[in-house]
Design an enzyme around this catalytic site. Structure first.
Site, PDB file in Angstrom:
ATOM      1  CG  HIS A 197      -2.007  -1.078   1.172  1.00  0.00           C
ATOM      2  ND1 HIS A 197      -3.349  -0.736   1.880  1.00  0.00           N
ATOM      3  CD2 HIS A 197      -2.214  -2.174   0.358  1.00  0.00           C
ATOM      4  CE1 HIS A 197      -4.146  -1.953   1.558  1.00  0.00           C
ATOM      5  NE2 HIS A 197      -3.481  -2.571   0.684  1.00  0.00           N
ATOM      6  CB  CYS A 228      -7.668  -3.402   4.573  1.00  0.00           C
ATOM      7  SG  CYS A 228      -8.525  -4.753   5.848  1.00  0.00           S
TER       8      CYS A 228
END
Length: 290
Positions: A197, A228
């Site tokens: 990420h 997420c």
């Protein structure tokens, strides 16, 4: 040559407000025309858990299946695996968190219970002629538990490999990875693929570090879509077009047409109705290409 798996249709869209199935098909088809050779298409999860993926069967049935692309599906459990196999997928992914707290938030069970389930999933998947990739989430840190000991990740990898897992991926679920953390973990245990990420702006630096250490497979998401839903602050997968732009400028082949990829990322931006974090999309048509 570097292999990139495009994850926007699944990982990208699961963190957005739900969009119609037709829009998901449109994005999936556009990405299938970019030259990317692997796409994470859908996930087969309970609609109450991830309502954004409630129409996975409909989307997959309507999408164009490019014969030159390997498509995969994410599943949380045996029921999900059965649905994915029935839909025709032969590359299956399952997630387990190195952090027990995150695993309970994400899957409502302990890490140990997930590993037991994975041990039972592997023969089911193999009997259907498919492969199973185990993604170890929170490999570089957890928003609930903080630092994750590389030896804990290594122990999970050893167990699932012994059980017959075909591939291993490490997930930087909340963007806590840095080049130092990447070196520390990969000095203990190696994955087949890395998923970064860009929450704290270190995504490309982490990929460069992993490249220097010999990793050649990475996940990325068009426009930087993703995150997420069970990890605070987990916004923003590394943008595929940023990764491709960097690698092509370095003379590293990906097989991906950057112009077509940018068009697909711009489509993703329109479909979700907000500006995405990709720097390549913001740079403008005369400066974003090498």
């Amino acid at each position: 040559m570097i292999s990139i798996r495009e994850v926007a249709p699944r990982d990208g869209l699961q963190n957005e407000e739900p969009i119609p199935a037709e829009a998901k098909v449109q994005l999936l088809d556009a990405l299938s025309r970019t030259g990317v050779r692997r796409i994470e298409a859908v996930s087969f999860v309970h609609p109450k858990a991830i309502p954004q993926m409630a129409d996975a069967d409909e989307v997959w049935a309507a999408a164009w299946h490019n014969p030159e692309v390997r498509y995969s599906a994410l599943i949380p459990n045996t029921r999900g695996a059965q649905r994915a196999l029935a839909a025709g997928f032969r590359e299956i992914e399952v997630v387990v968190s190195a952090s027990d707290t995150h695993n309970r938030r994400n899957l409502n069970r302990s890490t140990e219970e997930s590993l037991d389930d994975i041990g039972q999933l592997i023969p089911l998947v193999h009997e259907a002629g498919a492969t199973l990739e185990v993604i170890v989430a929170t490999s570089f840190g957890c928003p609930f538990e903080g630092d994750i000991d590389p030896d804990r990740v290594a122990g999970i990898v050893a167990r699932v490999r012994a059980d017959g897992a075909d591939r291993i991926a490490f997930g930087d679920t909340t963007g806590m990875a840095t080049p130092r953390r990447v070196r520390d973990l990969l000095s203990v245990v190696r994955p087949d693929l890395l998923h970064f990420h860009n929450t704290r702006g270190t995504g490309l630096a982490n990929i460069l570090t992993a490249l220097d250490l010999g990793v050649t497979e990475f996940d990325a998401s068009a426009g930087g879509l993703g995150g997420c839903p069970y990890a605070p602050g987990a916004s923003g997968n590394v943008a595929t077009e940023e990764v491709v732009h960097m690698l092509h400028d370095m003379g590293i082949d990906t097989g991906i047409d950057l112009d077509r990829l940018i068009v697909a990322a711009e489509l993703a931006e329109r479909l979700v109705g907000r500006q995405l974090p990709s720097g390549v999309l913001r740079a403008g048509p005369r400066t974003r290409l090498v």
